[in-house]
Design a protein around this motif. Structure first.
Motif, PDB file in Angstrom:
ATOM      1  N   PHE A 124       0.810  -1.220   0.000  1.00 28.91           N
ATOM      2  CA  PHE A 124       0.000   0.000   0.000  1.00 28.91           C
ATOM      3  C   PHE A 124       0.848   1.276   0.000  1.00 28.91           C
ATOM      4  N   THR A 125       2.171   1.138   0.083  1.00 30.54           N
ATOM      5  CA  THR A 125       3.030   2.329   0.108  1.00 30.54           C
ATOM      6  C   THR A 125       3.259   2.922  -1.279  1.00 30.54           C
ATOM      7  N   ALA A 126       2.819   2.262  -2.332  1.00 32.10           N
ATOM      8  CA  ALA A 126       3.061   2.770  -3.692  1.00 32.10           C
ATOM      9  C   ALA A 126       2.586   4.219  -3.880  1.00 32.10           C
ATOM     10  N   PRO A 127       1.383   4.596  -3.417  1.00 32.14           N
ATOM     11  CA  PRO A 127       0.977   6.006  -3.570  1.00 32.14           C
ATOM     12  C   PRO A 127       1.913   6.979  -2.862  1.00 32.14           C
ATOM     13  N   LEU A 128       2.502   6.555  -1.747  1.00 36.99           N
ATOM     14  CA  LEU A 128       3.432   7.428  -1.029  1.00 36.99           C
ATOM     15  C   LEU A 128       4.666   7.696  -1.878  1.00 36.99           C
TER      16      LEU A 128
ATOM     17  N   ARG B 244      -0.980  16.059   0.627  1.00 39.02           N
ATOM     18  CA  ARG B 244      -0.254  14.866   0.185  1.00 39.02           C
ATOM     19  C   ARG B 244       1.056  14.688   0.942  1.00 39.02           C
ATOM     20  N   TRP B 245       1.711  15.798   1.328  1.00 36.16           N
ATOM     21  CA  TRP B 245       2.906  15.667   2.159  1.00 36.16           C
ATOM     22  C   TRP B 245       2.548  15.082   3.522  1.00 36.16           C
ATOM     23  N   LEU B 246       1.423  15.520   4.071  1.00 38.96           N
ATOM     24  CA  LEU B 246       0.958  14.969   5.337  1.00 38.96           C
ATOM     25  C   LEU B 246       0.726  13.462   5.210  1.00 38.96           C
ATOM     26  N   ALA B 247       0.136  13.055   4.086  1.00 39.83           N
ATOM     27  CA  ALA B 247      -0.115  11.631   3.856  1.00 39.83           C
ATOM     28  C   ALA B 247       1.193  10.846   3.786  1.00 39.83           C
ATOM     29  N   VAL B 248       2.201  11.402   3.133  1.00 42.39           N
ATOM     30  CA  VAL B 248       3.505  10.736   3.036  1.00 42.39           C
ATOM     31  C   VAL B 248       4.115  10.531   4.422  1.00 42.39           C
ATOM     32  N   VAL B 249       4.100  11.578   5.233  1.00 43.44           N
ATOM     33  CA  VAL B 249       4.651  11.476   6.587  1.00 43.44           C
ATOM     34  C   VAL B 249       3.877  10.435   7.393  1.00 43.44           C
TER      35      VAL B 249
ATOM     36  N   GLY C 138       0.451  -0.050  12.628  1.00 45.53           N
ATOM     37  CA  GLY C 138       1.045   0.545  11.426  1.00 45.53           C
ATOM     38  C   GLY C 138       0.121   0.567  10.234  1.00 45.53           C
ATOM     39  N   ALA C 139      -0.656  -0.513  10.052  1.00 45.89           N
ATOM     40  CA  ALA C 139      -1.535  -0.596   8.883  1.00 45.89           C
ATOM     41  C   ALA C 139      -2.557   0.538   8.825  1.00 45.89           C
ATOM     42  N   PRO C 140      -3.225   0.894   9.929  1.00 51.14           N
ATOM     43  CA  PRO C 140      -4.175   2.013   9.849  1.00 51.14           C
ATOM     44  C   PRO C 140      -3.532   3.322   9.403  1.00 51.14           C
ATOM     45  N   LEU C 141      -2.274   3.549   9.800  1.00 49.04           N
ATOM     46  CA  LEU C 141      -1.589   4.775   9.384  1.00 49.04           C
ATOM     47  C   LEU C 141      -1.346   4.776   7.872  1.00 49.04           C
ATOM     48  N   ILE C 142      -0.891   3.637   7.335  1.00 48.63           N
ATOM     49  CA  ILE C 142      -0.625   3.544   5.897  1.00 48.63           C
ATOM     50  C   ILE C 142      -1.931   3.632   5.112  1.00 48.63           C
ATOM     51  N   ILE C 143      -2.975   2.967   5.591  1.00 46.97           N
ATOM     52  CA  ILE C 143      -4.270   3.023   4.905  1.00 46.97           C
ATOM     53  C   ILE C 143      -4.835   4.434   4.951  1.00 46.97           C
ATOM     54  N   ALA C 144      -4.727   5.103   6.092  1.00 52.14           N
ATOM     55  CA  ALA C 144      -5.200   6.487   6.196  1.00 52.14           C
ATOM     56  C   ALA C 144      -4.448   7.384   5.213  1.00 52.14           C
ATOM     57  N   ALA C 145      -3.142   7.169   5.088  1.00 40.11           N
ATOM     58  CA  ALA C 145      -2.347   7.960   4.140  1.00 40.11           C
ATOM     59  C   ALA C 145      -2.823   7.731   2.713  1.00 40.11           C
TER      60      ALA C 145
ATOM     61  N   LEU D  85      -5.795   6.792   1.756  1.00 36.12           N
ATOM     62  CA  LEU D  85      -7.119   7.397   1.588  1.00 36.12           C
ATOM     63  C   LEU D  85      -7.017   8.911   1.391  1.00 36.12           C
ATOM     64  N   VAL D  86      -6.097   9.545   2.124  1.00 38.04           N
ATOM     65  CA  VAL D  86      -5.891  10.994   1.952  1.00 38.04           C
ATOM     66  C   VAL D  86      -5.424  11.293   0.537  1.00 38.04           C
ATOM     67  N   ILE D  87      -4.465  10.498   0.036  1.00 37.55           N
ATOM     68  CA  ILE D  87      -3.955  10.719  -1.324  1.00 37.55           C
ATOM     69  C   ILE D  87      -5.062  10.475  -2.348  1.00 37.55           C
ATOM     70  N   THR D  88      -5.845   9.395  -2.151  1.00 35.81           N
ATOM     71  CA  THR D  88      -6.950   9.100  -3.072  1.00 35.81           C
ATOM     72  C   THR D  88      -7.959  10.245  -3.092  1.00 35.81           C
ATOM     73  N   TRP D  89      -8.310  10.737  -1.909  1.00 32.22           N
ATOM     74  CA  TRP D  89      -9.256  11.861  -1.831  1.00 32.22           C
ATOM     75  C   TRP D  89      -8.697  13.089  -2.524  1.00 32.22           C
ATOM     76  N   ARG D  90      -7.420  13.384  -2.277  1.00 35.93           N
ATOM     77  CA  ARG D  90      -6.817  14.580  -2.863  1.00 35.93           C
ATOM     78  C   ARG D  90      -6.718  14.463  -4.381  1.00 35.93           C
ATOM     79  N   GLU D  91      -6.351  13.267  -4.869  1.00 35.16           N
ATOM     80  CA  GLU D  91      -6.282  13.078  -6.319  1.00 35.16           C
ATOM     81  C   GLU D  91      -7.670  13.212  -6.943  1.00 35.16           C
ATOM     82  N   HIS D  92      -8.690  12.760  -6.235  1.00 34.83           N
ATOM     83  CA  HIS D  92     -10.058  12.898  -6.740  1.00 34.83           C
ATOM     84  C   HIS D  92     -10.443  14.365  -6.851  1.00 34.83           C
ATOM     85  N   VAL D  93     -10.068  15.159  -5.842  1.00 33.00           N
ATOM     86  CA  VAL D  93     -10.360  16.598  -5.880  1.00 33.00           C
ATOM     87  C   VAL D  93      -9.615  17.258  -7.043  1.00 33.00           C
ATOM     88  N   LEU D  94      -8.327  16.902  -7.202  1.00 35.68           N
ATOM     89  CA  LEU D  94      -7.527  17.517  -8.261  1.00 35.68           C
ATOM     90  C   LEU D  94      -8.001  17.090  -9.639  1.00 35.68           C
ATOM     91  N   SER D  95      -8.527  15.852  -9.755  1.00 32.92           N
ATOM     92  CA  SER D  95      -8.955  15.360 -11.070  1.00 32.92           C
ATOM     93  C   SER D  95     -10.116  16.175 -11.625  1.00 32.92           C
TER      94      SER D  95
END
Length: 306
Positions: free
Chosen positions: A98-102, A120-125, A265-272, A274-284
């Motif tokens: 699941f780290t591929a989007p990061l 997206r930087w927040l999601a990476v961290v 650890g998994a909830p943190l990576i999944i939350a990240a 989801l944030v990236i997915t949401w942000r990409e949806h907004v930008l799209s």
């Protein structure tokens, strides 16, 4: 609902493939053999399906060299995923995937030099904090093999790189053509290693290898079908259900209880993610329809590397 159902079925198939990979690995099958069969089985299945439906011309291309380059990178990613599945508990290997989007965000900012906003930087961290929790650098090496961890994270990096290659191919190629030529060239590359790593197996092991190829191909076809019936931002969230199946298979088939660190650890990576997915949806919503189609093609074609 149809799109979500298809994506959920795809995650079942993908998780089943990695369970079969681990099972075959414990039976003495090498990673090179499994990569070959994963790729080789897809070639006749895809070509046969297109032939029966009269869509074989979709495989036409004038960019064989670009497809071969993408297959080189993607096959390396598949080797990493197979190695991680063989060496790590299934939930850990799945979560690291699941780290591929990061990594895609990092490549966007540091290599492509596109602007990356604070969300997206927040999601990476957040995501890499999750990685640190799972890998636990202070833990004994025998808890989680370093080679397996490196392979799991390496797969995330390579899948992110492949997404940029697919972005380029998607401008001129059909998504199914990207998948087919990836499997075609990938099987050729893996075949080079068979004289060194291939060996005779019992009939049930051969059935396992065939099942690896079939489940992997079915997963890709279901992913493609899901994106025909639903938006990327909607269906991609279903990918995280793979962790449920990985945990179930790990416990029922191999008797492996997930390490305690996975629950933190998994909830943190999944939350990240989801944030990236949401942000990409907004930008799209701010880009052209053609660019949006390119993004859909990327989603269709990245997961075969997993």
């Amino acid at each position: 609902m149809l799109a979500i159902t298809l994506r959920l079925m795809a995650m079942v198939m993908l998780s089943t493939m990695f369970m079969l990979v681990k099972l075959a690995g414990r039976s003495g099958v090498s990673a090179a053999e499994m990569v070959f069969w994963r790729q080789a089985m897809a070639v006749p299945l895809i070509a046969g399906g297109l032939l029966l439906t009269g869509r074989l011309p979709m495989l036409r291309t004038r960019r064989l060299g670009t497809h071969a380059a993408r297959a080189t990178t993607g096959t390396l990613g598949l080797v990493c995923n197979v190695t991680a599945a063989m060496l790590l508990p299934l939930p850990v290997g799945t979560t690291l995937g699941f780290t591929a989007p990061l990594f895609a965000v990092l490549i966007t900012a540091l290599v492509v030099r596109d602007k990356v906003g604070p969300w997206r930087w927040l999601a990476v961290v957040l995501g890499f904090l999750g990685v640190l929790v799972i890998t636990r650098p202070d833990a004994p090496v025998q808890d989680l093999p370093l080679v397996g961890l490196a392979a799991g994270l390496g797969a995330g990096v390579i899948v992110a790189v492949v997404s940029f290659q697919i972005r380029d191919l998607a401008r001129t190629e059909e998504p199914i053509a990207c998948v087919f030529w990836f499997a075609f060239f990938g099987s050729l590359f893996a075949a080079v290693l068979l004289p060194f790593y291939g060996r005779a197996h019992e009939p049930q092991i051969w059935l396992l290898l065939v099942a690896v190829g079939v489940t992997g191909t079915l997963a890709q076809l279901l992913i493609t079908a899901a994106l025909r019936h639903g938006a990327v931002a909607t269906v991609v969230v279903m990918d995280y259900t793979a962790l449920i199946w990985a945990t179930t298979y790990g416990y029922t088939v191999f008797g492996d209880a997930p390490p305690p660190s996975i629950w933190f650890g998994a909830p943190l990576i999944i939350a990240a993610g989801l944030v990236i997915t949401w942000r990409e949806h907004v930008l799209s919503k701010r880009i052209s329809p053609t660019s949006a189609l390119d993004e859909s093609a990327i989603e269709e074609s990245v997961l075969p590397s997993r």
